[in-house]
Design an enzyme around this catalytic site. Structure first.
Site, PDB file in Angstrom:
ATOM      1  N   GLY A   1       0.817  -1.207   0.000  1.00  0.00           N
ATOM      2  CA  GLY A   1       0.000   0.000   0.000  1.00  0.00           C
ATOM      3  C   GLY A   1       0.852   1.260   0.000  1.00  0.00           C
TER       4      GLY A   1
ATOM      5  CG  ASN B   1      -4.051   4.579   9.383  1.00  0.00           C
ATOM      6  OD1 ASN B   1      -4.367   5.594   8.764  1.00  0.00           O
ATOM      7  ND2 ASN B   1      -2.937   4.496  10.074  1.00  0.00           N
TER       8      ASN B   1
ATOM      9  CD  GLN C   1      -6.769   0.285   8.122  1.00  0.00           C
ATOM     10  OE1 GLN C   1      -7.670  -0.441   8.556  1.00  0.00           O
ATOM     11  NE2 GLN C   1      -5.503   0.016   8.340  1.00  0.00           N
TER      12      GLN C   1
ATOM     13  CB  SER D   1      -2.201  -2.963   1.198  1.00  0.00           C
ATOM     14  OG  SER D   1      -1.175  -3.796   1.681  1.00  0.00           O
ATOM     15  CB  ALA D   2      -2.816  -8.505  -0.383  1.00  0.00           C
ATOM     16  CG  HIS D   3      -0.594  -6.425   4.942  1.00  0.00           C
ATOM     17  ND1 HIS D   3      -0.602  -6.033   6.263  1.00  0.00           N
ATOM     18  CD2 HIS D   3      -0.148  -5.364   4.238  1.00  0.00           C
ATOM     19  CE1 HIS D   3      -0.162  -4.773   6.343  1.00  0.00           C
ATOM     20  NE2 HIS D   3       0.119  -4.348   5.131  1.00  0.00           N
TER      21      HIS D   3
ATOM     22  CB  THR E   1      10.561 -10.829 -12.208  1.00  0.00           C
ATOM     23  OG1 THR E   1      11.605 -10.707 -13.173  1.00  0.00           O
ATOM     24  CG2 THR E   1       9.913 -12.195 -12.327  1.00  0.00           C
TER      25      THR E   1
ATOM     26  CB  CYS F   1       3.193   3.108  10.323  1.00  0.00           C
ATOM     27  SG  CYS F   1       2.012   2.159   9.368  1.00  0.00           S
TER      28      CYS F   1
HETATM   29  C1  PLP Z   1      -1.529  -0.149   6.141  1.00  0.00           C
HETATM   30  C2  PLP Z   1      -1.818   1.136   5.460  1.00  0.00           C
HETATM   31  C3  PLP Z   1      -0.972   1.631   4.442  1.00  0.00           C
HETATM   32  C4  PLP Z   1       0.301   0.945   4.061  1.00  0.00           C
HETATM   33  O1  PLP Z   1       0.105  -0.295   3.469  1.00  0.00           O
HETATM   34  P1  PLP Z   1       1.330  -1.346   3.440  1.00  0.00           P
HETATM   35  O2  PLP Z   1       0.890  -2.416   2.522  1.00  0.00           O
HETATM   36  O3  PLP Z   1       1.495  -1.821   4.846  1.00  0.00           O
HETATM   37  O4  PLP Z   1       2.522  -0.597   2.950  1.00  0.00           O
HETATM   38  C5  PLP Z   1      -1.324   2.800   3.812  1.00  0.00           C
HETATM   39  N1  PLP Z   1      -2.443   3.462   4.145  1.00  0.00           N
HETATM   40  C6  PLP Z   1      -3.287   3.033   5.109  1.00  0.00           C
HETATM   41  C7  PLP Z   1      -4.521   3.794   5.408  1.00  0.00           C
HETATM   42  C8  PLP Z   1      -2.987   1.857   5.798  1.00  0.00           C
HETATM   43  O5  PLP Z   1      -3.813   1.434   6.755  1.00  0.00           O
END
Ligand code: PLP
Length: 394
Positions: free
Chosen positions: A73, A153, A181, A201-203, A239, A325
């Site tokens: 993300g 977040n 989020q 972002s996948a996680h 890649t 973070c």
């Molecule tokens: C987690 C998050 C990000 C960053 O995503 P990552 O994949 O961890 O780098 C950016 N913006 C928001 C609002 C987030 O919650």
């Protein structure tokens, strides 16, 4: 101490769902081909990348050729904010954002300000919302980009991106939204929002770490990010991380197909939790609604949040000081400060973020743990005057 853990930090990250892992596994071994190769091994991988791209596009109402895979993300946000601003710099050098953005946006804006861009940061009210009127009056002739997060977040507030994007569109201003989020927690559709680019972002939705995507509306210009191969229309070479991209595709498909069920479940858990918190007079929820279904930021007056976090951790409960973070730093949350909290109130605030595997028992156990911890940590007993009437059988 029991071995059972209660994980309440889903805004930081989620476990990768077993169905997602299962779909990823072959791409580490049997199906290892380079998705840019022309032989069968390559074709197998490119088919998997294409499917993932279709799934991401379908999940947010985009076309597959509007989806760019990234490593996270943060990368999507960095790329969109800097790459779009620089592609349109001849049009103007003013950017509009908010005081509560994720550092992935704020730091990209800081870099742009060092390169001659002027940034206006919209304030938020005490409930954690940017106002549409403030945004409109800050729009100028030389405004090229508005970057406004869809859901915060730290406090979970959902911003009026759609309303602001409509005003921006009428003035020819491009809009990026950090939806990291939001995707997988609330319905997100790029057409309905009217945005020009969007990060995910996948996680954050039960996919693997280290893979994200950027939606970029067809026709919007962006400066290339990684120079090299022809991947991602030659804008982001390198890649393909096929297993991770496959995981992203599966995770987002799963997240969207189970969204309503998950939303209802998380809303119910959060409601019970907030009800239970009312037994503690020292507890106040930070931020208003609309908000993400599973996120609640709570201030415990008279308690240091770091003490509460470690006490909960020892009881088997994982929470956060606000954002993963910045939790390693001593800087107070810029989000809560922007909402008008004092430094002391910020230092008393903790984020609880529920996920699909949490249960009512988790909520009850967390409330019970909070009671015993707060009894220890809060010096003045009268803060608990009402807590005798508590009832955790929520
Ligand atoms: C987690 C998050 C990000 C960053 O995503 P990552 O994949 O961890 O780098 C950016 N913006 C928001 C609002 C987030 O919650």
């Amino acid at each position: 101490m029991s071995a059972r853990r209660i994980y309440l930090d889903h805004a930081a990250t989620t476990p990768t769902h077993p169905e997602v892992v299962k779909e990823m596994l072959p791409y580490f071994s049997d199906r290892f081909g380079n998705a840019s190769s022309l032989h069968r091994e390559g074709r197998e991988s490119v088919a998997a990348v294409d499917l993932a791209r279709e799934r991401v596009a379908a999940a947010i109402g985009a076309a597959p050729n509007e989806i760019y895979f990234t490593s996270c993300g943060t990368e999507s946000d960095n790329w969109a904010v800097q790459g779009i601003a620089e592609a349109y710099a001849e049009k103007g050098k003013h950017i509009l954002s908010s005081a509560i953005e994720h550092p992935a946006v704020l730091q990209a804006l800081k870099r742009l300000s060092e390169r001659g861009f002027e940034i206006t940061y919209l304030p938020v009210n005490d409930q954690g919302f940017v106002s549409v009127e403030d945004a409109v009056s800050a729009m100028r002739k030389d405004t090229v980009l508005i970057t406004l997060m869809l859901a915060n977040n730290e406090v979970g507030t959902v911003q009026p991106v759609k309303e602001i994007a409509a005003e921006a569109k009428a003035r020819g201003i491009l809009v990026h939204t950090d939806a990291v989020q939001a995707v997988g927690s609330i319905p997100v559709n790029v057409k309905e929002l009217g945005v020009d680019s969007l990060s995910l972002s996948a996680h954050k939705f039960y996919g693997p770490k280290g893979v994200g995507a950027l939606y970029l509306r067809n026709g919007v210009k962006i400066k290339g990010l990684l120079l090299g191969g022809e991947q991602e229309r030659s804008l982001r070479g390198g890649t393909y991380n096929t297993p991770a991209i496959v995981g992203l595709g599966k995770a987002i498909e799963r997240a969207v197909s189970t969204l309503e069920e998950k939303q209802n479940k998380l809303l119910a858990l959060k409601e019970k939790f907030v009800q239970g918190l009312s037994a503690f007079p020292c507890a106040k929820v930070n931020g208003g609604s609309p908000a993400l279904p599973g996120t609640v930021n709570v201030r415990f007056d008279g308690v240091k949040n770091a003490d509460l976090l470690s006490a909960l951790d020892m009881e088997g409960i994982a929470v956060s000081l606000g954002s993963a973070c910045s939790s390693g730093s001593v800087e107070p949350s810029h989000v809560l400060l922007a909402m008008g909290l004092t430094k002391q109130q910020v230092a008393s605030s903790v984020r609880f973020s529920f996920g699909e595997e949490n249960t009512l028992a988790d909520v009850q156990d967390t409330l019970a743990a909070l009671e015993s911890i707060l009894r220890r940590l809060v010096k003045t007993q009268d803060l608990f005057a009402q807590s005798k009437q508590k009832n955790y059988n929520v």
